[in-house]
Each structure stands twice: as structure tokens, then as C-alpha cells.
Design an enzyme around this catalytic site. Structure first.
Site, PDB file in Angstrom:
ATOM      1  N   LYS A 155      -2.445   6.125  -3.993  1.00  0.00           N
ATOM      2  CA  LYS A 155      -3.744   7.044  -3.988  1.00  0.00           C
ATOM      3  C   LYS A 155      -4.046   8.351  -4.539  1.00  0.00           C
ATOM      4  CE  LYS A 155      -3.636   4.644   0.520  1.00  0.00           C
ATOM      5  NZ  LYS A 155      -2.259   4.831   0.811  1.00  0.00           N
ATOM      6  N   HIS A 183      -7.939   9.409  -1.641  1.00  0.00           N
ATOM      7  CA  HIS A 183      -7.144   9.612   0.024  1.00  0.00           C
ATOM      8  C   HIS A 183      -7.458  10.014   0.453  1.00  0.00           C
ATOM      9  CE1 HIS A 183      -2.567   9.174   1.046  1.00  0.00           C
ATOM     10  NE2 HIS A 183      -3.875   8.697   1.933  1.00  0.00           N
ATOM     11  N   ASP A 200       1.176  -1.438  -0.086  1.00  0.00           N
ATOM     12  CA  ASP A 200      -0.005  -0.388   0.027  1.00  0.00           C
ATOM     13  C   ASP A 200       1.254   1.312  -0.202  1.00  0.00           C
ATOM     14  OD1 ASP A 200      -2.806   1.024   1.146  1.00  0.00           O
ATOM     15  OD2 ASP A 200      -1.614   2.154   1.664  1.00  0.00           O
ATOM     16  N   TYR A 218       2.896   9.614  -0.565  1.00  0.00           N
ATOM     17  CA  TYR A 218       4.106   9.550   0.672  1.00  0.00           C
ATOM     18  C   TYR A 218       5.541   9.738  -0.376  1.00  0.00           C
ATOM     19  CZ  TYR A 218       0.887   7.016   2.298  1.00  0.00           C
ATOM     20  OH  TYR A 218      -0.749   6.130   3.327  1.00  0.00           O
TER      21      TYR A 218
HETATM   22  N1  LIG Z   1      -5.563   6.262   3.228  1.00  0.00           N
HETATM   23  C1  LIG Z   1      -4.599   7.177   4.558  1.00  0.00           C
HETATM   24  O1  LIG Z   1      -4.537   8.239   4.921  1.00  0.00           O
HETATM   25  C2  LIG Z   1      -3.620   6.706   5.440  1.00  0.00           C
HETATM   26  C3  LIG Z   1      -2.876   7.036   6.743  1.00  0.00           C
HETATM   27  C4  LIG Z   1      -1.958   6.670   7.325  1.00  0.00           C
HETATM   28  C5  LIG Z   1      -1.514   4.974   6.427  1.00  0.00           C
HETATM   29  N2  LIG Z   1      -1.479   4.999   5.866  1.00  0.00           N
HETATM   30  C6  LIG Z   1      -1.476   3.171   4.658  1.00  0.00           C
HETATM   31  O2  LIG Z   1      -1.597   2.604   6.890  1.00  0.00           O
HETATM   32  C7  LIG Z   1      -0.178   1.491   6.248  1.00  0.00           C
HETATM   33  C8  LIG Z   1      -0.222   1.113   8.079  1.00  0.00           C
HETATM   34  O3  LIG Z   1      -0.036   2.447   8.567  1.00  0.00           O
HETATM   35  P1  LIG Z   1       1.091   3.412   9.635  1.00  0.00           P
HETATM   36  O4  LIG Z   1       2.005   3.560   8.843  1.00  0.00           O
HETATM   37  O5  LIG Z   1       0.436   5.038   9.394  1.00  0.00           O
HETATM   38  O6  LIG Z   1       1.026   3.040  11.242  1.00  0.00           O
HETATM   39  P2  LIG Z   1       0.859   1.263  11.641  1.00  0.00           P
HETATM   40  O7  LIG Z   1       0.969   0.389  10.818  1.00  0.00           O
HETATM   41  O8  LIG Z   1      -0.135   1.449  12.188  1.00  0.00           O
HETATM   42  O9  LIG Z   1       2.381   1.450  12.531  1.00  0.00           O
HETATM   43  C9  LIG Z   1       3.686   1.465  12.080  1.00  0.00           C
HETATM   44  C10 LIG Z   1       4.736   1.897  13.239  1.00  0.00           C
HETATM   45  O10 LIG Z   1       4.339   0.453  14.701  1.00  0.00           O
HETATM   46  C11 LIG Z   1       5.730   0.682  14.150  1.00  0.00           C
HETATM   47  N3  LIG Z   1       5.877  -0.708  14.278  1.00  0.00           N
HETATM   48  C12 LIG Z   1       5.479  -1.967  13.693  1.00  0.00           C
HETATM   49  N4  LIG Z   1       5.546  -3.198  13.236  1.00  0.00           N
HETATM   50  C13 LIG Z   1       5.727  -3.319  15.404  1.00  0.00           C
HETATM   51  C14 LIG Z   1       5.268  -4.147  16.046  1.00  0.00           C
HETATM   52  N5  LIG Z   1       5.544  -6.025  15.710  1.00  0.00           N
HETATM   53  N6  LIG Z   1       6.200  -4.576  16.987  1.00  0.00           N
HETATM   54  C15 LIG Z   1       6.693  -2.995  17.742  1.00  0.00           C
HETATM   55  N7  LIG Z   1       6.562  -1.756  16.240  1.00  0.00           N
HETATM   56  C16 LIG Z   1       6.031  -2.269  15.466  1.00  0.00           C
HETATM   57  C17 LIG Z   1       6.708   0.903  13.416  1.00  0.00           C
HETATM   58  O11 LIG Z   1       8.252   0.355  13.073  1.00  0.00           O
HETATM   59  P3  LIG Z   1       9.863   0.049  12.712  1.00  0.00           P
HETATM   60  O12 LIG Z   1       9.004   1.003  11.066  1.00  0.00           O
HETATM   61  O13 LIG Z   1      10.071   0.988  12.446  1.00  0.00           O
HETATM   62  O14 LIG Z   1       9.201  -1.074  12.884  1.00  0.00           O
HETATM   63  C18 LIG Z   1       5.862   2.262  12.712  1.00  0.00           C
HETATM   64  O15 LIG Z   1       6.885   2.848  13.648  1.00  0.00           O
HETATM   65  C19 LIG Z   1       0.844   2.946   5.662  1.00  0.00           C
HETATM   66  O16 LIG Z   1       1.971   2.863   6.140  1.00  0.00           O
HETATM   67  C20 LIG Z   1       0.141   3.968   4.779  1.00  0.00           C
HETATM   68  O17 LIG Z   1       1.082   2.194   4.046  1.00  0.00           O
HETATM   69  C21 LIG Z   1      -2.972   5.316   5.122  1.00  0.00           C
END
Ligand SMILES: NC(=O)c1ccc[n+]([C@@H]2O[C@H](COP(=O)([O-])OP(=O)(O)OC[C@H]3O[C@@H](n4cnc5c(N)ncnc54)[C@H](OP(=O)(O)O)[C@@H]3O)[C@@H](O)[C@H]2O)c1
Length: 280
Positions: free
Chosen positions: A79, A112, A49, A54
């Protein structure tokens, strides 16, 4: 229940989408994103994704090419960013994303954020791309029920997916039920609340019982609520850990305990007030 990393949900147009994937928000263009995506694919992930905003689509594309996995086996989402909303500008933004990714098609293209006024025009462009066979599925992101109701008044094609912030502090039951009734697949962004839920005591208590980590319990809860999930990590050991959730099942009692953590609390923007990139 999905029983492997390649298990899929069938979208309302028949396209199969993996229940689990890698998110790359805040992952740096260049070696960081290339290595993360390659590590994920090597460890069995098939869904990635990204988004124009990004600024890492080129690296995602390079990792896909270097992964050695056939394009048809992968599910790639991007997106259209807020400043590109509108009919012509969305068609153009799609071409730009494809070019950066070095791909001939996307599996899923999303609006988005809804914004206030242009999402219907933007949706017409997505419908055009879909009808022309340029993209396998189209959807929205950050749409609340009222946005979906407004979109559906004029839409020819119902969105196949709605990707929203979703985690134990923001369970969005009304939105989930609405999407399920409409045949729109809900997808969780920030499933780990960007890491903030990892230290939650209730989740850790449950995790200990199953011999799993907090992240694994949260991501398993996503699947058991029938929500697609795309956790982000740039660390290979966490990429592996996060995907290791297909060998246990949370009891109904534990599911309820996790549901009860809801506080309607966001880590990201509220779709009703998100204004970045919009002129109005
Ligand atoms: N459509 C939208 O508006 C929107 C908005 C936000 C996000 N997204 C999508 O959703 C995806 C996921 O959301 P997100 O990146 O915001 O947050 P997330 O997946 O909830 O959390 C990512 C964070 O958690 C850490 N992490 C990952 N696995 C872990 C584990 N097993 N134990 C401890 N910490 C862990 C990562 O650090 P490290 O990388 O250092 O491991 C990073 O800091 C995004 O990457 C993006 O593709 C979409």
C-alpha cells in the site's frame, strides 16, 4: 463457498485473489516477519498483505524467496502510505516497495487511507501502473461510500478491492452492499478486532457448537459474507488454526447472531479523521 485455503474470488478485471491470507501489520522486520510469512506459506497460505508503513517489506520479500513457492502462485499486496500520496510520489513509492520486496510486480497495490484532497491524483498513478502492466490489480483501503463515490466521478478504472476494518463489531452493511453492487471486492482488516473478539461469549457459544475456535468462527463469518480476510499472527499454531475454516459452514441463524453483535465500533482510525502523514 470457498472450500480451500487456495480458493479465490475473481476481481472485476479477471484476476484471481485468494479469499484468505496473512496480514503482517505490527510484525517486526527481520526474523519475526520472515518466520511468520514462511510458516504461513508452508501451511498453504498464498496471499500476504503488507504496506510500506509496516516497514517489513524486505523481510516479506526474503520469506517469499526462501519459501520455495513460485512467485506466480503467490498474491502479494502492498500500500502507498499517506505521506507519499500524489502522482509522482506514488509512482516513486511503488518502485521503492518493489525494490524492498525484491519483486518485479505486485498482485495488488492499494491507497492506504483516503485523506482529504490527494486521493484522485494518487489513483491516477495507480491507473498508470496498472495500464503499464506493472501491477495486476489496484484498489483502495479505508474508503467509505462517499470516498468511493468521489473517486468514481473521475476514475478511468474502478478499484478492484476496498480493504477496510471489518469484524462482528463493525459489520459495515451499507459499504458491503455498495461495493458488491459496484463489483468492488471488500477485504477485512483486523478481522479479529486485533484479538478483542476472541473472548466474546456469543461467538464462543457458537464455536463450541461447531467444535471450532472463536477465531475460526469469525473468519468463517467473513467468508460467508463474501469478504476476503487476512488475519495476522506470528505464532505458527495460530497461523494453522486461523486457516482451518474450510470444513464447516455456519447456519443462517448463527450468521444472524454474529451480525447482531454489530456496534459500529472501530479498533483502528476512522477514515474521515485519520490524518497521520497527511499535510492537509
Ligand atoms: N489497510 C489498513 O489500514 C489496515 C489496518 C490494520 C490492519 N491491516 C491489515 O490487516 C491485517 C490483520 O489485522 P490486524 O493485524 O490489525 O488484527 P487481527 O488480524 O484482527 O488480529 C491480530 C491479533 O490477534 C491475535 N491472534 C491471531 N490469531 C489468533 C487466534 N487464533 N487466537 C487468538 N488470538 C489470535 C494476534 O496475536 P499473535 O500474533 O500473537 O498470534 C494479534 O494480536 C494486518 O496484519 C494488516 O495486514 C490493514
Amino acid at each position: 463457498m470457498p472450500n480451500s485455503l487456495t480458493a479465490t474470488t475473481t476481481l472485476h478485471n479477471g484476476v484471481k485473489m485468494p479469499w484468505f491470507g496473512l496480514g503482517v501489520f505490527k510484525v517486526k522486520e527481520g526474523s519475526e516477519v520472515i518466520e511468520s510469512v514462511k510458516a504461513a506459506i508452508k501451511n498453504g497460505y498464498r496471499s500476504i498483505d503488507t504496506a510500506a508503513v509496516y516497514q517489513n517489506e524486505e523481510g516479506v520479500g526474503q520469506a517469499i524467496r526462501e519459501s520455495g513457492i513460485n512467485r506466480e502462485e503467490l498474491f502479494v499486496t502492498s500500500k502507498v502510505w499517506n505521506s507519499d500520496q500524489g502522482y509522482e510520489s506514488t509512482l516513486q513509492a511503488y518502485e521503492t516497495s518493489l525494490k524492498k520486496l525484491g519483486l518485479e510486480y505486485l498482485d495488488l497495490y492499494l491507497i492506504h487511507w483516503p485523506g482529504k484532497t490527494k486521493f484522485k491524483e494518487t489513483w491516477k498513478a495507480l491507473e498508470k501502473l496498472y495500464k503499464d502492466g506493472r501491477v495486476r490489480a489496484i484498489g483502495v483501503s479505508n474508503f467509505k461510500v462517499h470516498h468511493l463515490e468521489e473517486l468514481l466521478k473521475d476514475a478511468e478504472i474502478k478499484p478492484m478491492v476496498n480493504q477496510v476494518e471489518y469484524h462482528p463489531h463493525l459489520t459495515q452493511k451499507d459499504l458491503l452492499t455498495y461495493c458488491q453492487n459496484q463489483g468492488i471486492q471488500l477485504e477485512a482488516w483486523s478481522p479479529l478486532k486485533q484479538g478483542q473478539l476472541i473472548s466474546d461469549p456469543t461467538i464462543n457459544e457458537i464455536a463450541e457448537k461447531y467444535g471450532k475456535t472463536a477465531a475460526q468462527v469469525i473468519l468463517r463469518w467473513d467468508l460467508q459474507t463474501e469478504v476476503v480476510t487476512i488475519p495476522k499472527s506470528i505464532k505458527e499454531h495460530r497461523i494453522i488454526e486461523n486457516a482451518n475454516i474450510f470444513d464447516f459452514e455456519l447456519s443462517q441463524e448463527d450468521m444472524k447472531k454474529i451480525d447482531a453483535l454489530n456496534k459500529d465500533e472501530r479498533v483502528g482510525s476512522d477514515p474521515d479523521t485519520m490524518s497521520a502523514g497527511f499535510e492537509d
